[in-house]
Design a protein around this motif. Structure first.
Motif, mmCIF file in Angstrom:
data_model
loop_
_atom_site.group_PDB
_atom_site.id
_atom_site.type_symbol
_atom_site.label_atom_id
_atom_site.label_comp_id
_atom_site.label_asym_id
_atom_site.label_seq_id
_atom_site.Cartn_x
_atom_site.Cartn_y
_atom_site.Cartn_z
ATOM 1 N N GLU A 1 0.796 -1.226 0.000
ATOM 2 C CA GLU A 1 0.000 0.000 0.000
ATOM 3 C C GLU A 1 0.828 1.275 0.000
ATOM 4 O O GLU A 1 0.286 2.364 -0.199
ATOM 5 C CB GLU A 1 -0.936 0.011 1.214
ATOM 6 N N LYS A 2 2.126 1.174 0.228
ATOM 7 C CA LYS A 2 2.964 2.373 0.304
ATOM 8 C C LYS A 2 2.950 3.142 -1.010
ATOM 9 O O LYS A 2 3.072 2.564 -2.087
ATOM 10 C CB LYS A 2 4.408 1.997 0.661
ATOM 11 N N LEU A 3 2.798 4.462 -0.894
ATOM 12 C CA LEU A 3 2.856 5.339 -2.062
ATOM 13 C C LEU A 3 3.873 6.437 -1.783
ATOM 14 O O LEU A 3 3.950 6.937 -0.661
ATOM 15 C CB LEU A 3 1.489 5.984 -2.327
ATOM 16 N N ASN A 4 4.659 6.814 -2.796
ATOM 17 C CA ASN A 4 5.520 7.967 -2.584
ATOM 18 C C ASN A 4 4.651 9.222 -2.559
ATOM 19 O O ASN A 4 3.487 9.197 -2.969
ATOM 20 C CB ASN A 4 6.631 8.054 -3.643
ATOM 21 N N SER A 5 5.204 10.322 -2.066
ATOM 22 C CA SER A 5 4.395 11.521 -1.815
ATOM 23 C C SER A 5 3.751 12.083 -3.074
ATOM 24 O O SER A 5 2.651 12.642 -3.021
ATOM 25 C CB SER A 5 5.260 12.600 -1.145
ATOM 26 N N MET A 6 4.396 11.902 -4.244
ATOM 27 C CA MET A 6 3.839 12.447 -5.485
ATOM 28 C C MET A 6 2.630 11.637 -5.949
ATOM 29 O O MET A 6 1.632 12.193 -6.414
ATOM 30 C CB MET A 6 4.912 12.483 -6.580
ATOM 31 N N ASN A 7 2.698 10.315 -5.826
ATOM 32 C CA ASN A 7 1.547 9.478 -6.180
ATOM 33 C C ASN A 7 0.417 9.665 -5.173
ATOM 34 O O ASN A 7 -0.763 9.653 -5.550
ATOM 35 C CB ASN A 7 1.958 8.008 -6.244
ATOM 36 N N LEU A 8 0.777 9.848 -3.914
ATOM 37 C CA LEU A 8 -0.247 10.082 -2.896
ATOM 38 C C LEU A 8 -0.993 11.383 -3.206
ATOM 39 O O LEU A 8 -2.225 11.443 -3.104
ATOM 40 C CB LEU A 8 0.395 10.149 -1.511
ATOM 41 N N LEU A 9 -0.252 12.418 -3.601
ATOM 42 C CA LEU A 9 -0.872 13.694 -3.976
ATOM 43 C C LEU A 9 -1.779 13.519 -5.192
ATOM 44 O O LEU A 9 -2.855 14.126 -5.265
ATOM 45 C CB LEU A 9 0.207 14.738 -4.265
#
Length: 308
Positions: A185-193
């Motif tokens: 489930e981990k997303l880097n901050s750009m994908n999370l945004l």
């Protein structure tokens, strides 16, 4: 040697752009909401989130700044949506506070983020830090109390909104680590945004229409009278995205610790520039309080690093 020099030049340029976008969006928000008379903080946040939605997709899907990460399940989407709601509440609260508070005081309150992060980390995860780490938070809180007492432009509602925004930002950070903790489930901050921003738009659009009556019509009318407002909104919204992009890139090319140190310095730079631009009155007591908060944040960071 050439690679080393060019690498340093790139890093300096990246940090400069990060500083410029962070301080620029903060000052422009203040100008629009207080000095320019555009008193619609929810709509302003909506513009920010729309820009983040569009530019995130362009950066990831077209420009391949980072690999596209997909949402794998309905549960993961609900988690991201929850983070998106908290994220937009923190931005709205921060923008509302800028209507009533000077940037210098806004930054002093914002510097207490580690205090709220430590509280939420304990409440949500029951994770305890060493007593020295908690002790280091005392000057962080004491500094804001002193700054509040010495702030000539203190406004209670603005203060509450700014504290709420700071707390929401800290809560998002803690919940992000908990909700998206598994490797799947981990997303880097750009994908999370990329996924949070449209969720924020979905929350903000009806809120703006209901709470800021005829804001779209008023904005169109203002743009017809003077197109400057339109360009300011577009530029401000683009800057809001670049704040997130440069934050990610600086972390990637330096380290989280370097980002933290630079962030503390950025707050001080923003305070000085805002005072020079907006000429808001400041007191010696207020500046001493803010300085104590920044010192407390630095001591807290050092104590936390040593406790690991």
């Amino acid at each position: 040697m050439k690679v080393s020099v060019s690498g340093k030049v790139f890093t300096v340029g990246l940090v400069s752009f990060w500083y410029s976008s962070n301080i620029g969006v903060l000052l422009l928000n203040k100008y629009l909401l207080s000095n320019h008379g555009f008193r619609y903080p929810i709509f302003l946040t909506l513009c920010h989130m729309m820009a983040c939605s569009i530019l995130s997709y362009v950066a990831i899907a077209w420009l391949k700044v980072v690999p596209m990460q997909t949402v794998r399940s309905k549960v993961q989407f609900i988690k991201i949506s929850s983070l998106g709601l908290i994220f937009c509440l923190s931005v709205v609260g921060g923008n509302i506070s800028l209507r009533y508070l000077p940037v210098s005081f806004n930054q002093a309150i914002g510097a207490t983020t580690p205090f709220f992060t430590a509280i939420f980390a304990y409440l949500v995860t029951l994770r305890r830090e060493s007593w020295l780490t908690y002790l280091a938070l005392l000057p962080v809180v004491a500094g804001v109390i002193i700054a509040s007492g010495g702030e000539p432009s203190f406004h209670l509602f603005g203060f509450i909104m700014c504290v709420s925004a700071t707390a929401a930002r800290a809560l998002k950070t803690v919940l992000q680590g908990v909700l998206l903790s598994s490797e799947a489930e981990k997303l880097n901050s750009m994908n999370l945004l990329l996924y949070m921003a449209p969720v924020a738009v979905a929350f903000l659009l009806p809120a703006s229409i209901m709470m800021e009556q005829d804001v779209i019509g008023i904005t169109i009318a203002l743009a017809r009278e003077d197109s400057t407002i339109l360009w300011l909104l577009l530029f401000n919204s683009a800057l809001a995205y670049f704040v997130n992009l440069t934050n990610f890139l600086v972390t990637m090319h330096t380290s989280a610790l370097t980002l933290q140190v630079l962030g503390n310095a950025k707050g001080a730079v923003a305070v000085v520039i805002s005072i020079l631009i907006f000429r808001n009155p400041v007191s010696v007591t207020g500046m001493c309080g803010y300085s104590l908060t920044v010192i407390g944040v630095i001591v807290y960071s050092e104590a936390k690093k040593r406790s690991k």
